[in-house]
Design a protein around this motif. Structure first.
Motif: not given
Length: 386
Positions: A352-359
């Motif tokens: 989820r941290h990766v996804n937040d950084r992606r967004k």
């Protein structure tokens, strides 16, 4: 099965350990029994010790294991798979062994072999009775230090995972004094010449880290495991470790299950330690909950701090990993195992941290499946945008 914290007054450390097992074992059994036709649980120091749950033994390691094995076997039977479940329960104390024998009748769906005597004397026979193609989980949880070399035939099985208790508090007090030969044997495996000198040269957290490093290194190099993360179980009223639970697995999927289970155990530890400290303070000062949100509160507990620091460091490690990737991109399946091996973060949190950084535009993730996807797939390419 939900374990009851009310059964653990005065032995809160066991509650932390059993919270881990209660989370880990059903996840493990659920995964391995989709591939293996037999699951074997081995408890080398089964007890029961100070059980308060009565004749159902729900507050013992073997009781937790046998309950989950029973549930999982029935689940797989409903799906048309007859998975064989076996358990070897070893206990040397005669009175505890008598209780262990009575427990066998409670679990008719499991093939249980209770063994009286020292674990060291039964290892060879247990290993010989486990087929090579079966999967085993071994719990080595004595009150002191086992003769770890004699346990290696079990630990060296290829289709296996294990949890080994390293009694840090005893080691910290008596290490290097020749009072505990089994400890000498264990640590000499990884550093035969200089471990005593190295231990004596450090103190505090450095000494704790060195003991942990030596204990883990000895297990890994002898038994051939890829990952060996550790849960630190603290004393209830003092900010010092009591023992280290060393987890052994050869697969990243095992590492993923471990970190999920560890998170439950650390949360349980923070809650029980904070409650015990508050109760102690109330008894001593008669000031009730005046300082309930103060020094002893859950956010300040060592376990909570471990999680917080691990998440911060995991974010930095991820950024460094993606920044230095040779091809400019790094696959997700190459990113998360080294981070989870060293830090107390879960696979889902890191994903989820990766996804937040992606967004936020900090990470590029070409062909991300959809905005509903929260965690990268194994083959997902990631790049740090800087």
């Amino acid at each position: 099965m939900a374990i009851d914290v009310a059964h653990y007054e005065g032995r809160e450390q066991a509650f932390v350990k059993h919270t881990f097992l209660d989370k880990y074992l059903p996840a493990l059994i659920g995964k391995v029994c989709s591939r293996y036709d037999e699951f074997v649980y081995v408890d080398g120091f089964a007890g029961p010790w100070k059980s308060a749950a009565g004749e159902n033994f729900d507050d013992t390691s073997f009781g937790i294991a046998l309950n989950h094995m029973t549930s999982q076997r029935l689940l797989y039977l409903s799906r048309g798979r007859n998975v064989r479940m076996r358990a070897f329960l070893v206990e040397k104390d005669p009175s505890s062994f008598a209780q262990l024998q009575r427990a066998v009748a409670l679990y008719p769906k499991i093939e249980i072999t209770p063994l009286n005597g020292k674990m060291e004397d039964h290892v060879a026979a247990i290993v010989a009775s486990i087929p090579q193609e079966s999967f085993s989980f071994t719990l080595i949880d004595p009150k002191g230090f086992p003769a770890i070399g004699s346990m290696m035939p079990l630990l060296q099985r290829q289709n296996a995972e294990a949890l080994v208790n390293f009694m840090f508090d005893f080691a910290n007090r008596f290490g290097g004094t020749d009072l505990i030969p089994a400890l000498e044997e264990w640590l000499s495996t990884s550093a035969p010449d200089d471990w005593r000198k190295r231990i004596k040269a450090v103190s505090g957290e450095q000494r704790e880290r060195l003991y942990e490093e030596l204990a883990v290194q000895a297990l890994r190099q002898t038994s051939g495991y890829v990952y060996a993360p550790v849960i630190t179980v603290d004393k209830v009223l003092h900010n010092r470790p009591l023992y280290k639970l060393i987890f052994l697995t050869r697969h990243s999927e095992g590492l993923k299950v471990f970190r999920d289970s560890e998170r439950s155990a650390l949360d349980a530890q923070a809650i029980t330690r904070s409650a015990s400290k508050a109760k102690k303070r109330e008894a001593c000062t008669l000031m009730g909950d005046l300082f309930a949100d103060g020094f002893d509160a859950v956010p300040n507990d060592r376990s909570t701090q471990v999680i917080r620091r691990s998440e911060e460091e995991a974010s930095r490690r991820l950024q460094a990993m993606l920044t230095t990737a040779n091809s400019g991109f790094c696959k997700w399946k190459e990113c998360w195992p080294p981070i989870l091996e060293e830090l107390s973060v879960t696979h889902s949190w890191l994903g989820r941290h990766v996804n937040d950084r992606r967004k936020a535009g900090q990470i590029s993730a070409p062909a991300w499946p959809s905005e509903r996807t929260q965690i990268p797939r194994d083959e997902q390419q990631l790049r740090w945008n800087g």
